[in-house]
Design a protein around this motif. Structure first.
Motif, short mmCIF file in Angstrom:
data_model
loop_
_atom_site.label_atom_id
_atom_site.label_comp_id
_atom_site.label_asym_id
_atom_site.label_seq_id
_atom_site.Cartn_x
_atom_site.Cartn_y
_atom_site.Cartn_z
N GLY A 92 -4.98 4.66 0.55
CA GLY A 92 -4.51 5.26 -0.69
C GLY A 92 -3.24 4.68 -1.25
N ALA A 93 -2.69 3.63 -0.65
CA ALA A 93 -1.44 3.05 -1.15
C ALA A 93 -1.72 2.17 -2.37
N ARG A 94 -0.83 2.21 -3.34
CA ARG A 94 -0.95 1.38 -4.53
C ARG A 94 -0.43 -0.03 -4.26
N GLN A 95 -0.70 -0.94 -5.22
CA GLN A 95 -0.34 -2.34 -5.03
C GLN A 95 1.16 -2.52 -4.81
N ALA A 96 1.98 -1.87 -5.62
CA ALA A 96 3.43 -2.03 -5.50
C ALA A 96 3.92 -1.52 -4.15
N LYS A 97 3.39 -0.37 -3.71
CA LYS A 97 3.81 0.19 -2.43
C LYS A 97 3.35 -0.69 -1.27
N VAL A 98 2.15 -1.26 -1.37
CA VAL A 98 1.66 -2.16 -0.33
C VAL A 98 2.58 -3.37 -0.20
N PHE A 99 3.01 -3.90 -1.35
CA PHE A 99 3.87 -5.08 -1.32
C PHE A 99 5.22 -4.76 -0.67
N TRP A 100 5.88 -3.70 -1.13
CA TRP A 100 7.23 -3.39 -0.66
C TRP A 100 7.25 -2.84 0.76
N ARG A 101 6.25 -2.05 1.13
CA ARG A 101 6.30 -1.35 2.42
C ARG A 101 5.54 -2.09 3.52
N VAL A 102 4.61 -2.98 3.14
CA VAL A 102 3.77 -3.64 4.15
C VAL A 102 3.97 -5.16 4.16
N LEU A 103 3.68 -5.81 3.03
CA LEU A 103 3.69 -7.27 2.99
C LEU A 103 5.08 -7.86 3.15
N LEU A 104 6.05 -7.31 2.44
CA LEU A 104 7.39 -7.88 2.47
C LEU A 104 8.01 -7.82 3.86
#
Length: 571
Positions: free
Chosen positions: A200-212
């Motif tokens: 359920g995570a959005r693209q921006a949240k995935v980027f900041w909380r997971v990918l980065l």
């Protein structure tokens, strides 16, 4: 059975010969001496700088503390901060977009984002200075659109400033961050991002909380490389009027005539480089931790398809860095060169081109041969001392060209003076300047600085070979030397050719050390462009600039083809 017995007997005899004890003092003595000698040569410029910095009377130090170091240090830190932020944004955004999303021209832009690596920072500075000048196309278009008549009628950002220099350097150095981050995103990013989206995570949240967080070690490693290249730069900083520590080394030595002061500033820069190296090594350790737990690259969820406005926004975000870092220099110098086609046959350009080719070819051969000797020493000796010596011998790439050139100049001058004194005393004639008065000094400096490139390329080729290949050759009776020449070298031809190309191209682009060490009347393509830019006519060096860019495109094209062959980049 008798044939088999004879084969087994011969095999056992060869194994027995290979296992016979040897005298420890003479075992692989040449390998030990080669590694230690290479380490000593690399450390020679640093030791020479320290000796010169401590040998002075100290009269210049109060002047440096009061008038030079505060401004230069703050300017350098400010420039490094701006470049770090800008390259991080451009590199990470580009890697995230081409790996995680699908949009028009994505396949082409995925490898085109590497093209600015073909443009040295000093060429980019000359091109941007002309492109954004009052008489350039940008300000001309502004005046035409808004009806301005003079420079007093409007405000335009000054490219000849610290932010302007940061913009120029960021446009050509961001690929270091893009490449290191892209690897991590390819190996892990899309899988863990898909898992996060299913929760359920959005693209921006995935980027900041997971990918980065996953890519942070790779980003730090890439930014460290960018900052070391920024510290090494002299052409761009001088042309754009930015007084960095590198510029202060040249100014203190040449303008004030203080060798000790220049050496002292160089040692301060070296301390900054050591800090960057420590950060890069820390990042590499963390990066191995993350990549070691990567999921399999073949099991990959599909990219997120962008449509409409978001798709073209992604094209713009990934296309503008390519146009700025590669398109503008190619446009400016290509336009100037098209008006000076006769320079392709001029004696000055021909001489600079020949000097560049010969110097780069000799440097590439020396660096590759020395890298092969060092790698073979580690393979044979398996000694901590040899391993540490090889690592120290590879630290030359981290030394800014100005520091390396200045330290080597002092050492070679003492060597030449010592030989000349002995020749005068015992044989009654003067030998003159044997090394500092010839292109040999430039070749030595470039060999020291780019040895790490050759060693890294060849070592990566060896790591792809089976681990027990050497032992298999030894079990068949091959000596270590024969095993290296008959087995390893033929298999390492692609890696050796890659190392030759990398060292060759980087030597042609080298400016900082070449300015200090070149003999009188000796020009390379880089110094030819630099001299014309210093006289305020960079357009006169356009043909030489085009030749540098075209030469530097060779490894960039090879790298781009490697990216294009990556199925994950094309799917």
């Amino acid at each position: 059975m008798s044939g088999i017995q004879r084969i087994d007997k011969a095999h056992l005899e060869s194994l027995a010969r290979s296992r016979q004890p040897r005298v420890k003092g003479n075992r692989h003595l040449s390998a030990h001496l080669t590694a230690l000698a290479a380490c000593a040569v690399v450390l020679l410029p640093i030791l020479s700088l320290g000796f010169v910095a401590l040998s002075g009377s100290g009269d210049t130090w109060p002047h440096l503390i009061e008038n030079v170091l505060p401004g230069s240090s703050l300017t350098t830190i400010y420039l490094l901060s701006l470049v770090a932020v800008a390259t991080t944004i451009i590199g990470v955004a580009g890697a995230w977009l081409v790996v995680g999303f699908d949009f028009p021209l994505r396949k082409m832009l995925a490898w085109a984002l590497v093209l600015p690596l073909a443009v040295p920072p000093y060429l980019a500075a000359y091109a941007f200075g002309e492109f954004f000048h009052y008489t350039g196309p940008v300000q001309g278009l502004v005046r035409e659109i808004f009806g301005f008549q003079t420079i007093r009628d409007y405000w335009f950002p000054d490219i000849r400033s610290t932010p302007g220099a940061a913009f120029v350097l960021s446009c050509v150095l961001y690929p270091y961050v893009y490449l290191t981050t892209r690897i991590i995103f390819l190996m892990q990013g899309r899988n863990i991002a898909d898992v996060a989206r299913t929760l359920g995570a959005r693209q921006a949240k995935v980027f900041w909380r997971v990918l980065l967080p996953v890519a942070r070690p790779a980003i730090v490693a890439g930014v460290a490389l960018v900052l070391m290249e920024t510290i090494n730069d002299i052409g761009a900083a001088e042309y754009l009027g930015v007084r960095t520590l590198t510029f202060s080394v040249y100014a203190t030595w040449l303008n004030r005539g203080s060798l000790e002061g220049g050496a002292q500033i160089a040692l301060l820069m070296l301390l900054l480089v050591v800090m960057l190296l420590a950060a890069e090594q820390w990042a590499r350790r963390s990066q191995r931790f993350h990549t070691g737990r990567a999921t399999h690259m073949r099991a990959r969820p599909p990219r997120v398809r962008l449509r409409g406005f978001h798709a073209w926004l992604a094209v713009l975000a990934t296309g503008l860095p390519v146009l700025a870092g590669f398109g503008i220099p190619l446009f400016v110098f290509g336009q100037y060169a098209s008006r000076r086609l006769e320079q392709f046959s001029s004696p000055e350009v021909a001489s600079a081109f020949a000097n560049s080719i010969v110097t780069a070819a000799i440097t590439a051969l020396i660096a590759v041969m020395l890298a092969l000797f060092l790698i073979n020493a580690v393979r044979l000796c398996r000694s901590r001392t040899i391993t540490a010596s090889v690592r120290l011998a590879s630290v030359g790439y981290a030394l800014p060209g100005g520091i390396l050139g200045l330290g080597l100049l002092f050492a070679l001058a003492r060597f030449d003076n010592g030989i000349d004194m002995l020749a005068r005393q015992y044989w009654g004639f003067s030998t003159g300047l044997l090394l500092t008065g010839s292109a040999a000094a430039v070749i030595i400096a470039c060999s020291i600085r780019f040895l790490a490139l050759a060693e890294g390329a060849i070592r990566s080729g060896i790591e792809k070979l089976p681990a027990n290949l050497d032992e298999a050759a030894r079990s068949l009776g091959y000596t270590p030397r024969r095993s290296a020449s008959r087995v390893l070298l033929p298999l390492l031809k692609p890696a050796i050719l890659t190392a030759i190309v990398l060292v060759f191209v980087d030597t042609i682009k080298e400016l900082s050390a070449t300015i200090l060490l070149r003999p009188f009347g000796f020009n390379t393509l880089a110094t030819y462009v630099y001299e014309n830019a210093s006289r305020g006519v960079p357009e006169e060096g356009a043909v030489a600039a085009i030749l540098i860019i075209l030469t530097a495109l060779v490894p960039v094209i090879l790298l781009s083809r490697a990216l294009a062959r990556d199925r994950e980049a094309l799917m």
